[in-house]
Design a protein around this motif. Structure first.
Motif, PDB file in Angstrom:
ATOM      1  N   TYR A 231       1.880   4.744  14.524  1.00 44.64           N
ATOM      2  CA  TYR A 231       0.838   4.253  13.618  1.00 44.64           C
ATOM      3  C   TYR A 231       1.433   4.119  12.219  1.00 44.64           C
ATOM      4  O   TYR A 231       2.209   4.974  11.777  1.00 44.64           O
ATOM      5  CB  TYR A 231      -0.356   5.204  13.566  1.00 44.64           C
ATOM      6  N   ALA A 232       1.073   3.027  11.558  1.00 42.40           N
ATOM      7  CA  ALA A 232       1.540   2.828  10.189  1.00 42.40           C
ATOM      8  C   ALA A 232       0.450   2.130   9.387  1.00 42.40           C
ATOM      9  O   ALA A 232      -0.261   1.258   9.900  1.00 42.40           O
ATOM     10  CB  ALA A 232       2.815   1.991  10.165  1.00 42.40           C
ATOM     11  N   ALA A 233       0.316   2.535   8.144  1.00 46.28           N
ATOM     12  CA  ALA A 233      -0.617   1.895   7.220  1.00 46.28           C
ATOM     13  C   ALA A 233       0.028   1.870   5.841  1.00 46.28           C
ATOM     14  O   ALA A 233       0.661   2.853   5.423  1.00 46.28           O
ATOM     15  CB  ALA A 233      -1.948   2.633   7.171  1.00 46.28           C
ATOM     16  N   VAL A 234      -0.102   0.767   5.139  1.00 47.22           N
ATOM     17  CA  VAL A 234       0.481   0.627   3.810  1.00 47.22           C
ATOM     18  C   VAL A 234      -0.541  -0.005   2.878  1.00 47.22           C
ATOM     19  O   VAL A 234      -1.510  -0.635   3.322  1.00 47.22           O
ATOM     20  CB  VAL A 234       1.768  -0.240   3.848  1.00 47.22           C
ATOM     21  N   GLY A 235      -0.320   0.157   1.567  1.00 45.23           N
ATOM     22  CA  GLY A 235      -1.211  -0.439   0.568  1.00 45.23           C
ATOM     23  C   GLY A 235      -0.404  -1.124  -0.521  1.00 45.23           C
ATOM     24  O   GLY A 235      -0.364  -0.661  -1.657  1.00 45.23           O
ATOM     25  N   PRO A 236       0.251  -2.248  -0.201  1.00 41.00           N
ATOM     26  CA  PRO A 236       1.148  -2.897  -1.176  1.00 41.00           C
ATOM     27  C   PRO A 236       0.406  -3.558  -2.335  1.00 41.00           C
ATOM     28  O   PRO A 236      -0.689  -4.098  -2.170  1.00 41.00           O
ATOM     29  CB  PRO A 236       1.865  -3.947  -0.316  1.00 41.00           C
ATOM     30  N   ARG A 237       1.042  -3.510  -3.477  1.00 39.94           N
ATOM     31  CA  ARG A 237       0.529  -4.211  -4.665  1.00 39.94           C
ATOM     32  C   ARG A 237       1.719  -4.834  -5.386  1.00 39.94           C
ATOM     33  O   ARG A 237       2.610  -4.119  -5.859  1.00 39.94           O
ATOM     34  CB  ARG A 237      -0.226  -3.273  -5.601  1.00 39.94           C
ATOM     35  N   LYS A 238       1.737  -6.175  -5.476  1.00 42.86           N
ATOM     36  CA  LYS A 238       2.806  -6.897  -6.159  1.00 42.86           C
ATOM     37  C   LYS A 238       2.186  -7.745  -7.259  1.00 42.86           C
ATOM     38  O   LYS A 238       1.219  -8.482  -7.024  1.00 42.86           O
ATOM     39  CB  LYS A 238       3.578  -7.781  -5.183  1.00 42.86           C
ATOM     40  N   THR A 239       2.730  -7.627  -8.463  1.00 41.06           N
ATOM     41  CA  THR A 239       2.148  -8.315  -9.630  1.00 41.06           C
ATOM     42  C   THR A 239       3.240  -8.936 -10.500  1.00 41.06           C
ATOM     43  O   THR A 239       4.435  -8.651 -10.334  1.00 41.06           O
ATOM     44  CB  THR A 239       1.330  -7.328 -10.486  1.00 41.06           C
ATOM     45  N   LEU A 240       2.791  -9.771 -11.425  1.00 38.66           N
ATOM     46  CA  LEU A 240       3.658 -10.344 -12.455  1.00 38.66           C
ATOM     47  C   LEU A 240       3.230  -9.823 -13.817  1.00 38.66           C
ATOM     48  O   LEU A 240       2.032  -9.685 -14.089  1.00 38.66           O
ATOM     49  CB  LEU A 240       3.575 -11.870 -12.446  1.00 38.66           C
ATOM     50  N   LEU A 252      -0.038 -10.963  -7.189  1.00 32.64           N
ATOM     51  CA  LEU A 252       0.544 -11.769  -6.115  1.00 32.64           C
ATOM     52  C   LEU A 252       0.047 -11.304  -4.745  1.00 32.64           C
ATOM     53  O   LEU A 252      -0.201 -12.115  -3.859  1.00 32.64           O
ATOM     54  CB  LEU A 252       2.074 -11.688  -6.163  1.00 32.64           C
ATOM     55  N   LEU A 253      -0.088  -9.981  -4.606  1.00 31.41           N
ATOM     56  CA  LEU A 253      -0.554  -9.390  -3.347  1.00 31.41           C
ATOM     57  C   LEU A 253      -1.096  -8.005  -3.639  1.00 31.41           C
ATOM     58  O   LEU A 253      -0.454  -7.219  -4.346  1.00 31.41           O
ATOM     59  CB  LEU A 253       0.596  -9.298  -2.335  1.00 31.41           C
ATOM     60  N   ASP A 254      -2.248  -7.711  -3.102  1.00 29.66           N
ATOM     61  CA  ASP A 254      -2.825  -6.385  -3.332  1.00 29.66           C
ATOM     62  C   ASP A 254      -3.784  -6.042  -2.190  1.00 29.66           C
ATOM     63  O   ASP A 254      -4.703  -6.800  -1.884  1.00 29.66           O
ATOM     64  CB  ASP A 254      -3.580  -6.356  -4.662  1.00 29.66           C
ATOM     65  N   SER A 255      -3.541  -4.905  -1.572  1.00 29.44           N
ATOM     66  CA  SER A 255      -4.426  -4.422  -0.512  1.00 29.44           C
ATOM     67  C   SER A 255      -4.433  -2.903  -0.542  1.00 29.44           C
ATOM     68  O   SER A 255      -3.374  -2.265  -0.652  1.00 29.44           O
ATOM     69  CB  SER A 255      -3.959  -4.908   0.859  1.00 29.44           C
ATOM     70  N   GLU A 256      -5.621  -2.343  -0.463  1.00 34.34           N
ATOM     71  CA  GLU A 256      -5.733  -0.891  -0.429  1.00 34.34           C
ATOM     72  C   GLU A 256      -5.150  -0.330   0.865  1.00 34.34           C
ATOM     73  O   GLU A 256      -4.571   0.755   0.886  1.00 34.34           O
ATOM     74  CB  GLU A 256      -7.199  -0.476  -0.547  1.00 34.34           C
ATOM     75  N   ARG A 257      -5.302  -1.092   1.971  1.00 40.26           N
ATOM     76  CA  ARG A 257      -4.834  -0.569   3.250  1.00 40.26           C
ATOM     77  C   ARG A 257      -4.681  -1.697   4.272  1.00 40.26           C
ATOM     78  O   ARG A 257      -5.636  -2.423   4.558  1.00 40.26           O
ATOM     79  CB  ARG A 257      -5.803   0.484   3.798  1.00 40.26           C
ATOM     80  N   ILE A 258      -3.485  -1.844   4.790  1.00 33.11           N
ATOM     81  CA  ILE A 258      -3.201  -2.736   5.913  1.00 33.11           C
ATOM     82  C   ILE A 258      -2.556  -1.867   6.991  1.00 33.11           C
ATOM     83  O   ILE A 258      -1.554  -1.203   6.735  1.00 33.11           O
ATOM     84  CB  ILE A 258      -2.260  -3.882   5.523  1.00 33.11           C
ATOM     85  N   ALA A 259      -3.141  -1.857   8.187  1.00 30.94           N
ATOM     86  CA  ALA A 259      -2.710  -0.885   9.200  1.00 30.94           C
ATOM     87  C   ALA A 259      -2.464  -1.544  10.551  1.00 30.94           C
ATOM     88  O   ALA A 259      -2.905  -2.673  10.817  1.00 30.94           O
ATOM     89  CB  ALA A 259      -3.769   0.209   9.348  1.00 30.94           C
ATOM     90  N   PHE A 260      -1.745  -0.800  11.418  1.00 26.50           N
ATOM     91  CA  PHE A 260      -1.517  -1.248  12.789  1.00 26.50           C
ATOM     92  C   PHE A 260      -2.837  -1.635  13.439  1.00 26.50           C
ATOM     93  O   PHE A 260      -3.840  -0.916  13.322  1.00 26.50           O
ATOM     94  CB  PHE A 260      -0.909  -0.114  13.617  1.00 26.50           C
ATOM     95  N   THR A 261      -2.842  -2.739  14.157  1.00 18.58           N
ATOM     96  CA  THR A 261      -4.010  -3.102  14.947  1.00 18.58           C
ATOM     97  C   THR A 261      -4.121  -2.150  16.142  1.00 18.58           C
ATOM     98  O   THR A 261      -3.161  -1.452  16.503  1.00 18.58           O
ATOM     99  CB  THR A 261      -3.892  -4.538  15.463  1.00 18.58           C
ATOM    100  N   ALA A 262      -5.296  -2.132  16.774  1.00 18.42           N
ATOM    101  CA  ALA A 262      -5.497  -1.279  17.949  1.00 18.42           C
ATOM    102  C   ALA A 262      -4.514  -1.647  19.062  1.00 18.42           C
ATOM    103  O   ALA A 262      -3.991  -0.776  19.760  1.00 18.42           O
ATOM    104  CB  ALA A 262      -6.938  -1.402  18.443  1.00 18.42           C
ATOM    105  N   LYS A 263      -4.249  -2.934  19.231  1.00 22.01           N
ATOM    106  CA  LYS A 263      -3.307  -3.380  20.268  1.00 22.01           C
ATOM    107  C   LYS A 263      -1.904  -2.868  19.998  1.00 22.01           C
ATOM    108  O   LYS A 263      -1.219  -2.390  20.902  1.00 22.01           O
ATOM    109  CB  LYS A 263      -3.303  -4.909  20.343  1.00 22.01           C
TER     110      LYS A 263
END
Length: 344
Positions: A231-240, A252-263
């Motif tokens: 299982y992995a979850a990340v919260g990347p934030r990339k800005t200028l 440019l990119l911002d998410s509090e949490r992006i994680a493995f799908t159930a599959k």
């Protein structure tokens, strides 16, 4: 008559000794050599979540959109060796409008990497076209026999290592693993030439803006035996940012949490369970079983050999039924009939 053991006793004894030798061989020689990073791997992991990204068509940041991270890892068997595993890794980040991507280059973000690691320790090996140069103990997997301690994790976007803290155990799809977490504070990762208005300088046509990266939180759950990430979850934030500024100008990119799908979770758990079971079979189940059975067969063989020898000794002894004929008995070679002429 020579005393001999029965064939059955010798077979049992030989088989028992063989199993007694095999048991430690499996545990101390075969099993450690089975703990090697595979070189023929071919897996795809998918992360999903919601967040913001810079839409190049609208030339602005859009919010609350679906985001998908797809990572494909392929082992390069030709370039790998007995000591080194060479993995080629392609990672893409997509909003819904670029899925399915016919070519990863069409994605919102795209990276292509080559990871070379020591197959036993999981440490990086700097050879064989490695890209990028990386360090640490964990990235695509953890070392075998994961410990309850902090690990050094490589964050490729940051281009540096990050400490992972052990947070106990967590069950993923009913399968228990070790949980680790980390955070990445904002850090400058590079520069990019962009229109001035993107960083609050509309009067300038182009500005060499600073790229900044942070991570709201990293969570990884690893299989205890194999180190496979289930299982992995990340919260990347990339800005200028404008040159020298301490404030983000464009996201440019911002998410509090992006994680493995159930599959993906089910697939990773299945692979971890299979690999762990095979290692347990070779390292524990077979050695213990072979040792126990070997001891029983050896003991049985020894007992039968001793009994056979005692039986043969009794049958051929001086006082037994098969002893030498008495001088005056009917079977004696020195009977009067044989030595003297008849008187008749």
């Amino acid at each position: 008559m020579r005393r001999t053991a029965s064939p059955l006793s010798l077979v049992l004894l030989g088989l028992g000794v063989f199993l007694l030798v095999l048991a430690p061989l499996l545990a101390w020689y075969v099993e450690p050599r089975a703990k090697r990073t595979p070189v023929d791997i071919d897996t795809i992991t998918v992360f999903k979540g919601k967040g913001s990204y810079f839409d190049t068509d609208k030339i602005k940041t859009v919010h609350n959109k679906n985001l998908t991270i797809t990572r494909q890892v392929r082992g390069n068997v030709e370039d790998s060796t007995k000591e080194h595993a060479v993995w080629d890794v392609v990672t893409s980040v997509d909003p819904d409008k670029s899925l399915p991507a016919a070519d990863p280059h069409d994605s919102l973000q795209f990276t292509q990497e080559r990871w070379v690691t020591d197959r036993e320790t999981n440490r990086p090996v700097h050879c064989c076209g490695e890209k990028p140069y990386f360090e640490g103990e964990a990235y695509l997997k953890f070392p075998f026999d994961v410990e309850k301690r902090s690990y050094v994790w490589w964050d490729n976007t940051l281009g540096a290592t990050v400490p992972l803290t052990f947070r106990g155990t967590k069950k993923i799809q009913g399968y228990e693993g070790y949980r680790f977490t980390a955070e990445v504070k904002p850090a400058k990762t590079g520069t990019r030439l962009v229109p001035g208005r993107l960083v609050g300088q509309p009067k300038r046509s182009n500005v060499l803006a600073e790229e900044w990266y942070a991570n709201h939180g990293v969570e990884l759950v690893a299989d205890k035996t194999t180190g496979r990430i289930i299982y992995a979850a990340v919260g990347p934030r990339k800005t200028l940012r404008a040159p020298g500024s301490d404030k983000d100008a464009t996201v440019l990119l911002d998410s509090e949490r992006i994680a493995f799908t159930a599959k993906t979770q089910k697939t990773q758990v299945g692979l971890a369970d299979d690999d762990s079971s095979r290692l347990k079979l070779v390292g524990t189940t077979l050695p213990v079983g072979a040792g126990a059975l070997g001891a029983l067969l050896t003991a049985a063989g020894v007992v039968l050999v001793i009994r056979g020898r005692r039986s043969n000794s009794g049958a051929n002894g001086s006082g037994g039924p098969g002893s030498a004929a008495e001088p005056d008995g009917p079977n004696s070679d020195t009977s009067p009939t044989a030595l003297q002429p008849t008187t008749m």
